[in-house]
Design a protein around this motif. Structure first.
Motif, short mmCIF file in Angstrom:
data_model
loop_
_atom_site.label_atom_id
_atom_site.label_comp_id
_atom_site.label_asym_id
_atom_site.label_seq_id
_atom_site.Cartn_x
_atom_site.Cartn_y
_atom_site.Cartn_z
N ALA A 161 5.39 4.07 1.65
CA ALA A 161 5.94 2.75 2.26
C ALA A 161 7.60 3.21 2.28
O ALA A 161 8.02 4.07 1.75
N VAL A 162 8.21 2.46 3.21
CA VAL A 162 9.48 2.61 3.55
C VAL A 162 10.53 1.30 3.08
O VAL A 162 9.84 0.11 3.45
N ALA A 163 11.37 1.59 2.52
CA ALA A 163 11.98 0.37 1.98
C ALA A 163 13.56 0.27 2.09
O ALA A 163 14.27 1.37 2.07
N VAL A 164 14.02 -0.53 2.97
CA VAL A 164 15.77 -0.51 3.45
C VAL A 164 16.17 -2.04 3.20
O VAL A 164 15.64 -2.94 3.43
N ASP A 165 17.42 -2.01 3.00
CA ASP A 165 18.19 -3.46 2.81
C ASP A 165 18.19 -4.10 4.09
O ASP A 165 17.79 -5.28 4.26
N ARG A 166 18.28 -3.39 5.24
CA ARG A 166 18.52 -4.01 6.52
C ARG A 166 17.78 -3.00 7.60
O ARG A 166 18.26 -1.85 7.72
N GLY A 181 -4.78 0.14 2.66
CA GLY A 181 -5.33 1.37 2.74
C GLY A 181 -4.20 2.57 3.26
O GLY A 181 -3.30 2.03 3.58
N GLU A 182 -4.58 3.61 3.04
CA GLU A 182 -3.49 4.66 3.49
C GLU A 182 -3.23 4.68 4.91
O GLU A 182 -2.02 5.34 5.46
N ASP A 183 -4.03 4.44 5.86
CA ASP A 183 -3.72 4.11 7.21
C ASP A 183 -2.77 3.30 7.68
O ASP A 183 -2.32 3.09 8.79
N VAL A 184 -2.47 2.13 6.60
CA VAL A 184 -1.51 1.26 7.03
C VAL A 184 0.10 1.52 6.35
O VAL A 184 -0.19 1.64 5.16
N GLN A 185 1.00 1.75 7.01
CA GLN A 185 2.30 2.05 6.34
C GLN A 185 3.35 0.63 6.64
O GLN A 185 3.16 0.13 7.56
N ALA A 186 3.82 0.27 5.51
CA ALA A 186 4.92 -0.99 5.42
C ALA A 186 6.24 -0.54 5.51
O ALA A 186 6.47 0.71 4.96
N VAL A 187 6.95 -1.26 6.38
CA VAL A 187 8.53 -1.10 6.37
C VAL A 187 9.10 -2.33 5.78
O VAL A 187 8.93 -3.47 6.42
N PHE A 188 9.76 -2.24 4.68
CA PHE A 188 10.05 -3.38 3.85
C PHE A 188 11.60 -3.51 4.20
O PHE A 188 12.35 -2.61 3.86
N ALA A 189 12.02 -4.58 4.67
CA ALA A 189 13.64 -4.90 4.70
C ALA A 189 13.83 -5.82 3.69
O ALA A 189 14.05 -7.16 3.87
N ALA A 190 14.09 -5.15 2.51
CA ALA A 190 14.24 -5.89 1.24
C ALA A 190 15.03 -4.79 0.21
O ALA A 190 14.82 -3.50 0.43
N PRO A 191 15.70 -5.38 -0.58
CA PRO A 191 16.14 -4.35 -1.55
C PRO A 191 15.27 -3.85 -2.30
O PRO A 191 14.14 -4.26 -2.99
N ARG A 192 15.18 -2.40 -2.90
CA ARG A 192 14.34 -1.71 -3.62
C ARG A 192 13.98 -2.10 -4.82
O ARG A 192 12.75 -2.48 -5.16
N GLU A 193 14.95 -3.04 -5.40
CA GLU A 193 14.80 -3.25 -6.79
C GLU A 193 13.53 -4.80 -6.78
O GLU A 193 12.94 -5.08 -7.88
N LEU A 194 13.58 -5.37 -5.37
CA LEU A 194 12.63 -6.42 -5.44
C LEU A 194 10.90 -5.79 -5.13
O LEU A 194 10.19 -6.90 -5.02
N GLY A 254 16.36 -15.20 -0.70
CA GLY A 254 17.07 -15.01 -2.17
C GLY A 254 15.94 -14.77 -3.11
O GLY A 254 14.83 -13.97 -2.92
N GLY A 255 15.97 -15.47 -4.25
CA GLY A 255 15.22 -15.28 -5.41
C GLY A 255 13.58 -15.58 -5.13
O GLY A 255 12.90 -15.07 -5.94
N LEU A 256 13.53 -16.58 -4.28
CA LEU A 256 12.20 -17.12 -4.06
C LEU A 256 11.35 -16.11 -3.40
O LEU A 256 10.28 -16.02 -3.66
N GLY A 257 11.95 -14.98 -2.78
CA GLY A 257 11.32 -14.19 -1.88
C GLY A 257 10.58 -12.99 -3.01
O GLY A 257 9.81 -12.26 -2.57
N ALA A 258 11.19 -12.85 -4.14
CA ALA A 258 10.88 -11.74 -5.00
C ALA A 258 9.54 -11.75 -5.63
O ALA A 258 8.80 -10.60 -5.34
N ASP A 259 8.89 -12.87 -5.91
CA ASP A 259 7.55 -12.88 -6.43
C ASP A 259 6.43 -12.53 -5.18
O ASP A 259 5.50 -11.76 -5.32
N PHE A 260 7.07 -13.14 -3.85
CA PHE A 260 6.21 -12.89 -2.74
C PHE A 260 5.99 -11.43 -2.36
O PHE A 260 5.17 -10.86 -1.97
N LEU A 261 7.24 -10.84 -2.49
CA LEU A 261 7.28 -9.34 -2.07
C LEU A 261 6.55 -8.57 -2.99
O LEU A 261 5.85 -7.58 -2.61
N ALA A 262 6.36 -8.72 -4.18
CA ALA A 262 5.94 -8.05 -5.13
C ALA A 262 4.11 -8.24 -4.85
O ALA A 262 3.54 -7.33 -4.77
N ARG A 263 3.78 -9.39 -4.27
CA ARG A 263 2.57 -9.52 -4.04
C ARG A 263 2.15 -8.79 -2.57
O ARG A 263 1.19 -8.15 -2.34
#
Length: 381
Positions: free
Chosen positions: A266-271, A245-258, A227-236
């Motif tokens: 980076a890739v961001a998807v809700d699920r 660095g550029e050779d590490v790509q992240a795939v975030f399973a989280a709403p883009r607004e967070l 929930g909301g607890l994760g927002a600050d952590f996700l920003a960090r």
């Protein structure tokens, strides 16, 4: 043919492993039905399985840490959900007439209904919190939890002399973990079957074309209850992945607004289609909250972890991951982007954590997964 009824909460990390067990039972010719919140179950299960809906209602968001989080979980979700579903579950049992119920530990109403109808039932433990009674050293906490459960027993109008803890079936407790992550030897009626790895509905929306070849890739997921607890952590975490660095790509399973300041690569998807990503070999590490389901799936695929546990059983699971050498643990509330980046680069850049993750994964998979779970449920029937 045996009729199995699965009683699950509207929580992704609980439904997904149960779905693998249901698929194995169905493949063996048994009749399997689900009961719970259909609006949550249907997207996870696909159109095929039978769902006996119990209705939908809003519950308080989970919050806090430690004992405050435990109180939030029980008083804000487990108890009100049990009260809300007790009558619909009773109706579902009368209509479907199952031979055996598989009841998640977060849905004690299922155990109450099974007891009322004299039906055999197995407990389903997709987490570690209720396997070894971690609060037994705190008698006031144990007494409080027992009072809540006895209140549900009385609400179901069951005889007080017959009371038993609805979290623990006296016949069978299926746990999607193993000694490698619990550090304990289970009682005879406990079945630590390890992670349940089974096909899930394909996600045609995931942008596979954005996965860059030659990059080391990290999945970032903080679970369905952050929930909301994760927002600050996700920003960090966004900043930490940028520092990697550029050779590490992240795939975030989280709403883009967070995810403020998300790098273009980076890739961001809700699920995210987690098992598909792991099965295709698209990931090199996982950054998560230490939930048993995510940890078990990662280790089953030999992926090292960085865990930032929030509450409930997550600190325990994260500690076990670190103790086995399969990953690193960082403080959820206090870890800065620089330290988080260092932890990620450590598990990505050394072979030791990956080798340990592979070994722990093998030990967990030796539990037998869905096949072993189905064997035990058939024996119960």
């Amino acid at each position: 043919m045996t009729r199995f009824l699965l009683v699950m909460p509207p929580l992704t990390g609980h439904v997904n492993p149960a779905a693998g067990i249901a698929a194995e039972l169905t493949a063996r010719g048994h009749d399997v039905a689900w009961t719970g919140t259909e609006s949550v179950l249907r997207p996870l299960l696909g159109p095929g399985p039978r769902v006996l809906g119990t209705g939908t209602r809003a519950f308080r968001a989970q919050g806090g840490h430690g004992l405050a989080a435990l109180r939030s979980l029980w008083e804000g979700f487990i108890v009100p959900y049990a009260r809300f579903t007790l009558k619909p579950l009773d109706t579902a049992v009368r209509e479907y007439r199952p031979d055996v119920l598989l009841v998640d530990q977060h849905t004690p109403a299922g155990a109450l209904v099974a007891h009322r109808h004299g039906l055999p039932w197995a407990s389903f433990a997709p987490g570690a919190m209720e396997l070894d009674r971690p609060h037994r050293a705190l008698p006031q906490v144990e007494a409080w939890m027992t009072g809540l459960l006895r209140g549900l027993w009385e609400r179901a109008k069951l005889p007080g002399a017959e009371y038993l803890d609805p979290r623990f079936s006296p016949a069978l407790v299926l746990a999607t973990t193993g000694p490698a992550l619990t550090g304990t030897v289970s009682p005879a009626h406990h079945a630590p079957v390890g992670p349940v790895i089974a096909a899930r509905p394909h996600d045609p929306q995931f942008p596979w074309e954005r996965l860059r070849p030659g990059r080391r890739r990290v999945l970032v997921t903080m679970g369905t209850l952050a929930g909301g607890l994760g927002a600050d952590f996700l920003a960090r975490a966004v900043r930490a992945l940028e520092l990697c660095g550029e050779d590490v790509q992240a795939v975030f399973a989280a709403p883009r607004e967070l995810l403020p300041g998300l790098p273009a690569h980076a890739v961001a998807v809700d699920r995210a289609p987690v098992l598909e990503l792991m099965g295709r070999g698209e990931l090199d590490a996982v950054l998560c909250h230490g939930g048993m389901n995510t940890v078990g799936e990662a280790l089953a695929h030999g992926l090292p972890l960085v865990t930032a546990p929030i509450r409930h059983d997550q600190p325990f699971v994260a500690a076990r991951v670190a103790a086995t050498g399969a990953g690193l643990r960082v403080p959820f509330a206090r870890v800065g982007p620089e330290r988080l980046a260092q932890a990620l680069l450590t598990v990505l850049g050394t072979t030791g954590h990956r080798d340990n993750a592979v070994q722990v994964g093998r030990d967990l998979l030796a539990g037998g997964g869905a096949v072993a779970a189905a064997d035990r449920l058939e024996a119960l029937a």
